[in-house]
Design a protein around this motif. Sequence first.
Motif, PDB file in Angstrom:
ATOM      1  N   UNK A 190      -4.172  -2.992 -58.287  1.00  8.39           N
ATOM      2  CA  UNK A 190      -2.724  -2.792 -58.149  1.00  8.39           C
ATOM      3  C   UNK A 190      -1.975  -4.041 -58.623  1.00  8.39           C
ATOM      4  N   UNK A 191      -2.365  -5.198 -58.105  1.00  9.73           N
ATOM      5  CA  UNK A 191      -1.689  -6.440 -58.479  1.00  9.73           C
ATOM      6  C   UNK A 191      -1.943  -6.783 -59.940  1.00  9.73           C
ATOM      7  N   UNK A 192      -3.140  -6.483 -60.440  1.00  9.99           N
ATOM      8  CA  UNK A 192      -3.442  -6.719 -61.858  1.00  9.99           C
ATOM      9  C   UNK A 192      -2.523  -5.894 -62.756  1.00  9.99           C
ATOM     10  N   UNK A 193      -2.200  -4.679 -62.324  1.00  7.53           N
ATOM     11  CA  UNK A 193      -1.255  -3.836 -63.070  1.00  7.53           C
ATOM     12  C   UNK A 193       0.100  -4.538 -63.165  1.00  7.53           C
ATOM     13  N   UNK A 194       0.583  -5.049 -62.043  1.00  6.08           N
ATOM     14  CA  UNK A 194       1.890  -5.705 -62.058  1.00  6.08           C
ATOM     15  C   UNK A 194       1.847  -7.034 -62.818  1.00  6.08           C
ATOM     16  N   UNK A 195       0.723  -7.735 -62.750  1.00  4.06           N
ATOM     17  CA  UNK A 195       0.567  -8.926 -63.590  1.00  4.06           C
ATOM     18  C   UNK A 195       0.751  -8.563 -65.064  1.00  4.06           C
TER      19      UNK A 195
ATOM     20  N   UNK B 164     -10.055  -1.298 -49.577  1.00  4.05           N
ATOM     21  CA  UNK B 164      -8.665  -1.678 -49.784  1.00  4.05           C
ATOM     22  C   UNK B 164      -8.469  -2.888 -50.671  1.00  4.05           C
ATOM     23  N   UNK B 165      -9.196  -3.991 -50.430  1.00  2.00           N
ATOM     24  CA  UNK B 165      -9.016  -5.167 -51.286  1.00  2.00           C
ATOM     25  C   UNK B 165      -9.291  -4.891 -52.761  1.00  2.00           C
ATOM     26  N   UNK B 166     -10.266  -4.035 -53.064  1.00  2.00           N
ATOM     27  CA  UNK B 166     -10.551  -3.703 -54.461  1.00  2.00           C
ATOM     28  C   UNK B 166      -9.395  -2.935 -55.079  1.00  2.00           C
ATOM     29  N   UNK B 167      -8.866  -1.955 -54.367  1.00  3.88           N
ATOM     30  CA  UNK B 167      -7.722  -1.198 -54.877  1.00  3.88           C
ATOM     31  C   UNK B 167      -6.521  -2.114 -55.075  1.00  3.88           C
ATOM     32  N   UNK B 168      -6.301  -2.986 -54.110  1.00  3.56           N
ATOM     33  CA  UNK B 168      -5.142  -3.870 -54.187  1.00  3.56           C
ATOM     34  C   UNK B 168      -5.268  -4.856 -55.348  1.00  3.56           C
ATOM     35  N   UNK B 169      -6.484  -5.324 -55.618  1.00  4.41           N
ATOM     36  CA  UNK B 169      -6.681  -6.234 -56.748  1.00  4.41           C
ATOM     37  C   UNK B 169      -6.291  -5.554 -58.058  1.00  4.41           C
TER      38      UNK B 169
ATOM     39  N   UNK C  89       5.035 -15.209 -59.754  1.00  8.12           N
ATOM     40  CA  UNK C  89       3.925 -15.977 -59.193  1.00  8.12           C
ATOM     41  C   UNK C  89       4.343 -16.748 -57.942  1.00  8.12           C
ATOM     42  N   UNK C  90       5.619 -17.002 -57.785  1.00 13.75           N
ATOM     43  CA  UNK C  90       6.096 -17.684 -56.580  1.00 13.75           C
ATOM     44  C   UNK C  90       5.956 -16.812 -55.335  1.00 13.75           C
ATOM     45  N   UNK C  91       5.970 -15.484 -55.503  1.00 14.33           N
ATOM     46  CA  UNK C  91       5.846 -14.579 -54.349  1.00 14.33           C
ATOM     47  C   UNK C  91       4.563 -13.754 -54.395  1.00 14.33           C
ATOM     48  N   UNK C  92       3.791 -13.880 -55.460  1.00 18.08           N
ATOM     49  CA  UNK C  92       2.624 -13.019 -55.675  1.00 18.08           C
ATOM     50  C   UNK C  92       1.623 -13.082 -54.521  1.00 18.08           C
ATOM     51  N   UNK C  93       1.298 -14.273 -54.051  1.00 20.92           N
ATOM     52  CA  UNK C  93       0.316 -14.404 -52.973  1.00 20.92           C
ATOM     53  C   UNK C  93       0.804 -13.735 -51.693  1.00 20.92           C
TER      54      UNK C  93
ATOM     55  N   UNK D 189      -2.397   1.493 -69.096  1.00 19.15           N
ATOM     56  CA  UNK D 189      -3.092   2.779 -68.959  1.00 19.15           C
ATOM     57  C   UNK D 189      -4.516   2.579 -68.452  1.00 19.15           C
ATOM     58  N   UNK D 190      -5.179   1.549 -68.957  1.00 19.99           N
ATOM     59  CA  UNK D 190      -6.553   1.268 -68.551  1.00 19.99           C
ATOM     60  C   UNK D 190      -6.632   0.917 -67.070  1.00 19.99           C
ATOM     61  N   UNK D 191      -5.673   0.145 -66.582  1.00 18.60           N
ATOM     62  CA  UNK D 191      -5.666  -0.229 -65.172  1.00 18.60           C
ATOM     63  C   UNK D 191      -5.388   0.974 -64.275  1.00 18.60           C
ATOM     64  N   UNK D 192      -4.529   1.881 -64.731  1.00 18.80           N
ATOM     65  CA  UNK D 192      -4.294   3.116 -63.965  1.00 18.80           C
ATOM     66  C   UNK D 192      -5.580   3.926 -63.890  1.00 18.80           C
TER      67      UNK D 192
END
Length: 224
Positions: A138-143, A131-136, A159-163, A115-118
């Motif tokens: 976004x990825x933190x949410x999925x982490x 964009x990079x800030x939003x994406x960071x 983590x094998x496909x994360x990058x 909820x905090x990340x949203x």
Amino acid sequence: MEVTQLRKAARRGLAEEAADRVREAIFAGHFRPGAPLREVELAASLGISRGSVREGLALLSREGLIHGGWHRPTTVVEVTVADVEEVYSVRAALDRLAATTAHTHATPDELAGLDSLVAELATAVREDADGPRLLALDIAFHDQVYAAAGNTRLREAWHAVRSQVFLFQLQRISLGHRHYRARVVAEHRELATLIRAGETARLARAAEDHVHSARQSLLAELSG
């Protein structure tokens, strides 16, 4: 007792540091797909040896972020249609399993973290973050979703496909940021809500739809 002789362990701190710094630069958009990565320049910029840079680049190559070889320049990978199809198909399956598993195993603190990340995403969109800030975020949410699932092997598969996911999503945003900004908060809020108290079948569909929407958007931009 006979002792098996092994090679001496190498200290790899500088190589990992080099990989981290170059990865951060790629994710920040400083090195775009197809951009060359020159050992001499990177070593001078980082203040370390070319050997450490070379080892760091080898780590990034294994992540699928860069490619090169003998007598070939080392470059950031370019995003192709075939790569998009492969990576996003794998991600859709992984995200579906992560979300449904998190639905069962997530703790109250982990749900609050989603909820905090949203909320951070919503604030970043309102403040017109890049964009990079939003994406960071976004990825933190999925982490966080993968962490909440509590499945070590599933997290390792992510983590094998994360990058590559990060790089491909960055390309998606650079080509068509309006579509991304318009959907990113609502889609992640829906996932957080369904992980907390949704029907498993609906959550599974939402997790897959989230990935397929990203894939279709990127493919449309690449073909346009």
